[in-house]
Enzyme design. Sequence first.
Site, PDB file in Angstrom:
ATOM      1  N   GLN A  41      -1.757  -0.675  -8.247  1.00 25.60           N
ATOM      2  CA  GLN A  41      -1.410  -0.536  -9.660  1.00 25.60           C
ATOM      3  C   GLN A  41      -0.147   0.320  -9.817  1.00 25.60           C
ATOM      4  OE1 GLN A  41      -2.353  -1.821 -12.578  1.00 25.60           O
ATOM      5  NE2 GLN A  41      -3.691  -3.253 -11.524  1.00 25.60           N
ATOM      6  N   SER A  42       0.799   0.124  -8.939  1.00 28.99           N
ATOM      7  CA  SER A  42       2.022   0.934  -8.968  1.00 28.99           C
ATOM      8  C   SER A  42       2.834   0.700 -10.251  1.00 28.99           C
ATOM      9  CB  SER A  42       2.881   0.565  -7.754  1.00 28.99           C
ATOM     10  OG  SER A  42       4.194   1.004  -7.931  1.00 28.99           O
TER      11      SER A  42
END
Length: 356
Positions: free
Chosen positions: A85-86
């Site tokens: 989930q960068s």
Amino acid sequence: MKVYSPEQLERLISHQPRVRLISAPTPLYPLKNLAAELGLKEILVKRDDLTGLALGGNKSRKLEFILADALRQEADTIITWGSLQSNWCLQTAAAARKCGLKPVLVLFKTYDLQQIDQGNVLLEKLLGAEIQLRETEKKGKSPDQAQAFRLLEEAAQVERRKGHKPYLVAVGGSACGGHLEKPLGALAYVLSLLETYRQTAASGPPDYLVVASGSGGTQAGLLVGARALGLETKIIGICVSDKKEEFLPVVRQIALDLVEFLGLDLTLENSDIILLDDYLGAGYGQVTAEVSSVIRLLLQKEALVLDPVYTSKAMLGLVDLARKKYFRPGDRVLFLHTGGLPALFAFPDRLLLKCA
Ligand SMILES: Cc1ncc(COP(=O)(O)O)c(C=O)c1O
């Protein structure tokens, strides 16, 4: 050691190529209900979650300089990495699209997620980014820079064979490496600090600035900016992934690279780099009951939405420090909201269940 005026500092940065991606200045205003709850004179929030590029965040400031560098090097593809989930990866993909480059993202499964196509990944797919999913060597730990660059280089070879010219950049756009030869991400945060300085001109700079620190560039840029302006403001970085012993040299190196790049007459002591790793909880990206409760607190007191990986940890730090009387009652504390909101929608079960 020299003190620079805002105009001098700005002039040093103005030569640097930059593409305009964000809407600035971002809002800055007091969180009165939270200050009353914590017995502090003033808590300000600086809304860098509202920078405006694909739901915003600190990375879009950095990408103004990084994308300009990629264009200067005539790249047509940008390749980077991050965790599942960068926020960095989403912002990079969005900035790349705006500048006409192809985004290729190597995403590491640093933590478990039942469904992958949500939050940042959903937006990355809608942006048409090429996504390569990879396992990490150690669960909960990001890959080291050398290992990640090896994978990026493999992806780059494929792109080169197709006739593309890739630009490789490390997670967070903070540390030099790949095609990023200068600390351009951190540089953007000198400008952000200048923006805050001007916004607080009437009342004076805050005593403390609290920020989530992940790859170090944001904190390093803020620190260099504050010291160059001769401010007393203490920059408190709240660690979100690494213990402070491992992380301090990273922040220090980026700050030193930045001082050198700008040609500043400035010395930095290790004691200038304030890092607190007491709020890591169960580790990077682990959404615990504490994370959920601080998100509820800020929503219910201030209608301010925090993300579950970065800003919630930074706010846990601010609240705890206030409760422990680390700040004096007359202190003015600024919270830098660095964004990351799409990830909130990737962890609904943990956010709702743990604190029910
Ligand atoms: C929302 C958010 N806040 C803070 C940070 C930390 O910034 P830096 O990587 O410059 O330390 C990140 C990094 O990924 C982020 O995504």
